[in-house]
Design a protein around this motif. Structure first.
Motif, PDB file in Angstrom:
ATOM      1  N   ALA A   1       0.839  -1.206   0.000  1.00 48.82           N
ATOM      2  CA  ALA A   1       0.000   0.000   0.000  1.00 48.82           C
ATOM      3  C   ALA A   1       0.873   1.254   0.000  1.00 48.82           C
ATOM      4  N   ARG A   2       1.949   1.248   0.770  1.00 48.89           N
ATOM      5  CA  ARG A   2       2.871   2.403   0.782  1.00 48.89           C
ATOM      6  C   ARG A   2       3.508   2.580  -0.598  1.00 48.89           C
ATOM      7  N   GLU A   3       3.926   1.472  -1.212  1.00 47.99           N
ATOM      8  CA  GLU A   3       4.528   1.550  -2.547  1.00 47.99           C
ATOM      9  C   GLU A   3       3.521   2.077  -3.571  1.00 47.99           C
ATOM     10  N   PHE A   4       2.312   1.527  -3.558  1.00 47.75           N
ATOM     11  CA  PHE A   4       1.281   1.959  -4.507  1.00 47.75           C
ATOM     12  C   PHE A   4       0.954   3.434  -4.311  1.00 47.75           C
ATOM     13  N   ALA A   5       0.836   3.874  -3.056  1.00 48.20           N
ATOM     14  CA  ALA A   5       0.518   5.278  -2.772  1.00 48.20           C
ATOM     15  C   ALA A   5       1.602   6.206  -3.314  1.00 48.20           C
ATOM     16  N   ALA A   6       2.836   5.699  -3.397  1.00 54.66           N
ATOM     17  CA  ALA A   6       3.945   6.475  -3.950  1.00 54.66           C
ATOM     18  C   ALA A   6       4.054   6.312  -5.472  1.00 54.66           C
ATOM     19  N   GLY A   7       3.119   5.569  -6.081  1.00 54.99           N
ATOM     20  CA  GLY A   7       3.124   5.382  -7.531  1.00 54.99           C
ATOM     21  C   GLY A   7       3.988   4.252  -8.032  1.00 54.99           C
ATOM     22  N   HIS A   8       4.438   3.391  -7.138  1.00 50.88           N
ATOM     23  CA  HIS A   8       5.309   2.270  -7.523  1.00 50.88           C
ATOM     24  C   HIS A   8       4.497   0.979  -7.582  1.00 50.88           C
ATOM     25  N   PHE A   9       4.344   0.427  -8.789  1.00 51.89           N
ATOM     26  CA  PHE A   9       3.540  -0.775  -9.001  1.00 51.89           C
ATOM     27  C   PHE A   9       4.392  -1.930  -9.534  1.00 51.89           C
TER      28      PHE A   9
END
Length: 183
Positions: free
Chosen positions: A89-97
């Motif tokens: 979730a932290r990665e996705f929130a930062a735009g990292h998928f």
């Protein structure tokens, strides 16, 4: 028997026979894709796919992704699910998928639009559930909501019997009533 009845029976038999001949190829292709996804998933997800179920529930403004243990209680799997989903979730929130790209491929439906979302267009939050964890995805942009829904559909297809579509909020509400929120 009338000729029209015989023709209907013959046509039905031909359709059923054609479906039976084509079905094994479609099943084999799906199974091969699901096996490939499971293999890549084991490299990215620390919890057992066989011991968990992924539940993807679409909402008007996005959706929720839950990972829940199949066996209750399973504290080891719950801890692994929570740690992984919180980090994702932290990665996705930062735009990292990158994690879903490693599992499903870069051309996974919905993923390009999610990756291209600008800061503030996509709201992503994690929280613990009694038997796992949940990531909520929200957006006011219809394009991103559609991308979330496409991405959910692709995940349900790719994960096969280890994933399901949530049809209403009953499972989420059941777990939410017992969950402690961590943000």
């Amino acid at each position: 028997m009338k000729r029209s009845s015989i023709a209907v029976i013959a046509a039905s038999a031909a359709v059923l026979f054609g479906a039976a001949v084509l079905a094994p190829d479609a099943i084999a292709e799906t199974s091969a894709r699901q096996k490939d996804v499971a293999r890549h998933g084991a490299q990215v997800m620390p919890f057992s796919l066989a011991a968990t179920t992924h539940v993807f529930t679409k909402t008007a403004d996005g959706g929720t992704q839950q990972v829940l243990t199949k066996k209750h209680p399973d504290p080891r799997q719950v801890a692994l699910i929570r740690a992984h989903l919180a980090a994702i979730a932290r990665e996705f929130a930062a735009g990292h998928f990158e994690a879903p790209e490693q599992i499903h491929g870069k051309d996974m439906p919905g993923l390009p639009a999610l990756r291209a979302a600008r800061q503030g267009e996509l709201d992503i939050h994690y929280r613990d559930l009694p038997d796992g964890g949940e990531i909520a995805y929200r957006s006011s942009d219809p394009r991103l909501v559609a991308a979330i829904h496409e991405w959910f559909d692709a995940q349900v297809s790719d994960h096969g019997h280890d994933a399901m579509t949530g049809h209403d909020g009953s499972m989420m509400q059941h777990h939410a009533s017992d969950a402690s929120t961590e943000e």
